[in-house]
Design a protein around this motif. Sequence first.
Motif, PDB file in Angstrom:
ATOM      1  N   LYS A   1      -1.721   6.602  -8.904  1.00  0.00           N
ATOM      2  CA  LYS A   1      -2.021   5.757  -9.841  1.00  0.00           C
ATOM      3  C   LYS A   1      -1.418   5.776 -11.261  1.00  0.00           C
ATOM      4  CE  LYS A   1      -6.373   3.721 -11.750  1.00  0.00           C
ATOM      5  NZ  LYS A   1      -7.803   3.807 -11.945  1.00  0.00           N
TER       6      LYS A   1
ATOM      7  N   ILE B   1       1.094   1.511  -9.939  1.00  0.00           N
ATOM      8  CA  ILE B   1       0.340   1.374  -8.989  1.00  0.00           C
ATOM      9  C   ILE B   1      -1.035   1.515  -9.060  1.00  0.00           C
ATOM     10  CG2 ILE B   1      -0.297   3.000  -6.976  1.00  0.00           C
ATOM     11  CD1 ILE B   1       2.474   4.021  -6.461  1.00  0.00           C
ATOM     12  N   LYS B   2      -2.155   0.668  -8.370  1.00  0.00           N
ATOM     13  CA  LYS B   2      -3.197   0.386  -8.933  1.00  0.00           C
ATOM     14  C   LYS B   2      -4.458   1.595  -8.531  1.00  0.00           C
ATOM     15  CE  LYS B   2      -2.504  -4.613  -8.844  1.00  0.00           C
ATOM     16  NZ  LYS B   2      -2.954  -5.789  -8.205  1.00  0.00           N
ATOM     17  N   THR B   3      -3.881   2.133  -7.276  1.00  0.00           N
ATOM     18  CA  THR B   3      -5.144   3.067  -6.781  1.00  0.00           C
ATOM     19  C   THR B   3      -4.407   4.261  -6.281  1.00  0.00           C
ATOM     20  OG1 THR B   3      -4.959   1.967  -4.787  1.00  0.00           O
ATOM     21  CG2 THR B   3      -6.772   1.141  -6.639  1.00  0.00           C
TER      22      THR B   3
ATOM     23  N   ASP C   1       0.854  -4.287  -3.143  1.00  0.00           N
ATOM     24  CA  ASP C   1      -0.256  -4.049  -4.256  1.00  0.00           C
ATOM     25  C   ASP C   1      -0.455  -2.875  -4.704  1.00  0.00           C
ATOM     26  OD1 ASP C   1      -2.081  -5.836  -5.867  1.00  0.00           O
ATOM     27  OD2 ASP C   1      -3.465  -4.670  -4.782  1.00  0.00           O
ATOM     28  N   THR C   2      -0.559  -1.927  -3.747  1.00  0.00           N
ATOM     29  CA  THR C   2      -1.034  -0.305  -4.196  1.00  0.00           C
ATOM     30  C   THR C   2      -0.387   0.237  -3.128  1.00  0.00           C
ATOM     31  OG1 THR C   2      -2.699   1.083  -4.851  1.00  0.00           O
ATOM     32  CG2 THR C   2      -2.947  -0.512  -2.840  1.00  0.00           C
TER      33      THR C   2
ATOM     34  N   TYR D   1      -1.823   3.055  -1.709  1.00  0.00           N
ATOM     35  CA  TYR D   1      -2.913   3.883  -0.810  1.00  0.00           C
ATOM     36  C   TYR D   1      -3.756   2.901  -0.195  1.00  0.00           C
ATOM     37  CZ  TYR D   1      -6.717   7.148  -0.133  1.00  0.00           C
ATOM     38  OH  TYR D   1      -7.804   7.821   0.702  1.00  0.00           O
TER      39      TYR D   1
ATOM     40  N   ASP E   1       6.578   3.845  -0.870  1.00  0.00           N
ATOM     41  CA  ASP E   1       6.353   3.134  -2.062  1.00  0.00           C
ATOM     42  C   ASP E   1       7.333   3.961  -3.159  1.00  0.00           C
ATOM     43  OD1 ASP E   1       5.865   2.155  -4.780  1.00  0.00           O
ATOM     44  OD2 ASP E   1       3.836   1.066  -3.786  1.00  0.00           O
TER      45      ASP E   1
END
Length: 615
Positions: A572, A566-568, A266-267, A269, A430
């Motif tokens: 990001k 990537i969300k965070t 999902d991310t 980090y 990732d």
Amino acid sequence: MVVFKILRVDLSTEKISEEVYKDDIVRKFLGGRGLGAYLMLKELPRGIDPLSPSNKLYIFAGPLSGTANLATSRINVVGKSPLTGSYTHSNAGGNFAYWLMRTGYHGIVVEGKAEEPVYILVKDGEVSIRPAKHIWGKWTGAATRALLQDAGFEPDEKKAGVMTIGPAGENLVRIAGLRFSDYERFAGRGGLGAVAGSKKLKGIVVWGTHDPLREFVDRQRFLKLATEYSVKMMNAATPKSLHQYGTNLLTNIINSIGGYPTRNFDTGYFEEAEKISGEYIKQNYVKETHGCMLCPIQCTQMTVVTTGPYKVAGERIKYEYESTWALGGNLGLSNTEAVLKMEKLANELGMDTISLGNTLGTFLELVKRGKIKYDIDWGDAGALIDLVYKTAYRDGIGDDLAEGDWRLANKYGAPDAFVGSRGQGFPAYDPRALKGFAISYVTANRGGDHLEAYSPTWEVLGVPEKVDPLCETSECISKQVRLVIYAQHLMALADSVTFCKFDTLDKDGIFEQHLAELFNAAFGWDTTPQEMLTIGERIFNVERLFHVKEGKWVKDELPPKMREPIKTGPAKGHTASKMFDEGIKEFYKLRGWVDGKPTYETLKRLGLEEFQYLQ
């Protein structure tokens, strides 16, 4: 001249035979992964069920296995994967290759299927198929000790080489692995433990007194070179760090650059990564450090959990970076002791920790998306531990989990929940943050895999040159592709020689020029560093030809989630799209492939004309 001697054991007929390969074949494919891939392509009929008696297990050491203090005691297993339905290879450390070489054999091919559970004993050149019904059902640790005792040894994993499966392999779980001695060494990826289970093969025990060095042309020079390389490597920075903290020293490093996959990618980090980092576990849980046979690095960290709800009474727990990520950050789980408990259970029940974590992560995402009704959330230690048992025994929902993440996601109508390639999930990096993996993951012949070309070698460690992992200029993309191809050839060599890939992580490690010198001393060859790399290239192309033969997983594709930002964290906003879309074109051009398929010109250049019928 090299003489590579293998056993063929047909469990259906109980026929045992020998074969010998010499320079004409060994100089093209070496042993281990290379020779296994070549024989598999020649021998396995197209379209067979991986769990049928027609599948074979090629369990091979390499020409230099067990001969030098250069981490050479690795064993490779090749076969048709129950997880992906096509070619796979998997390898493990420990001492099995060392003891196999001392039997006078370099490899074992297991064919057919026994009527009742059996194990194979190779004892100083004498080969027998022995009953194992009394050992069937045992967890891998107990099974290892039982196999040793039944074969006439003390129940000490250092006394002989042992391969075994656990309940997962017996129950044909598609993510089951093969445990090797000494101490929880696994050929995990690809589900080959289920192939052994389908054959009713509980294990193999090997032991002997043969000296493989006695056939070497210039033994003195070989040992002089090996000692020189070993001393140099022991004093290098990366091996020293691996010895101190083990592989899990990577958790904080990879998390700090935003490349630590969290909650099924999902991310990139994980906010609580410190609790499962190598530094934290070393300080609080590690009780001893040791290594595989003939290894100068000695990176294995053995932990204990002696109290609390996740204690493992009286047992050491072997843990690694990939396993800790797969059963930790990937599941949103930061309870250190729960993660270690899950790693121990996976090893004892006989499952690949990476694929187990991939499957549980996919399952959790499916639950959160409403595709499956189940009382569980990210980081729910108790429920996750229960699912580990259920998976190994195909109990309830565990029957679906036992099929692996790709089949699970497709069954429940959310194929995009699967993050991998060729039916196998991605490991602990990732590719949106370490962009070399946007090429190496998806082109890996055994499916989503970090060890066919390990991009942190250059993106983090700067070997052989430093590349910014987030750079996406044309120059960076070209450099990444070139380094991935080089690494794919070098890693194919490592798996075929055989030696540990950790030998290649430092500038003072083992590379093609050192291998050329070792082979020339050992067998009187006149090979060059470039020829060694060409052997790796030949092996990589043979593996791809198996996919062509099967008509499956030929073209390389990026999973949809890797096109999402990537969300965070430090990376990001980054995706893997540009690196893949532009890089794969250059990759095919440099390889001499079209849409993932080697051309005739490439086969001819590599001396693989015998497979031109696959064009």
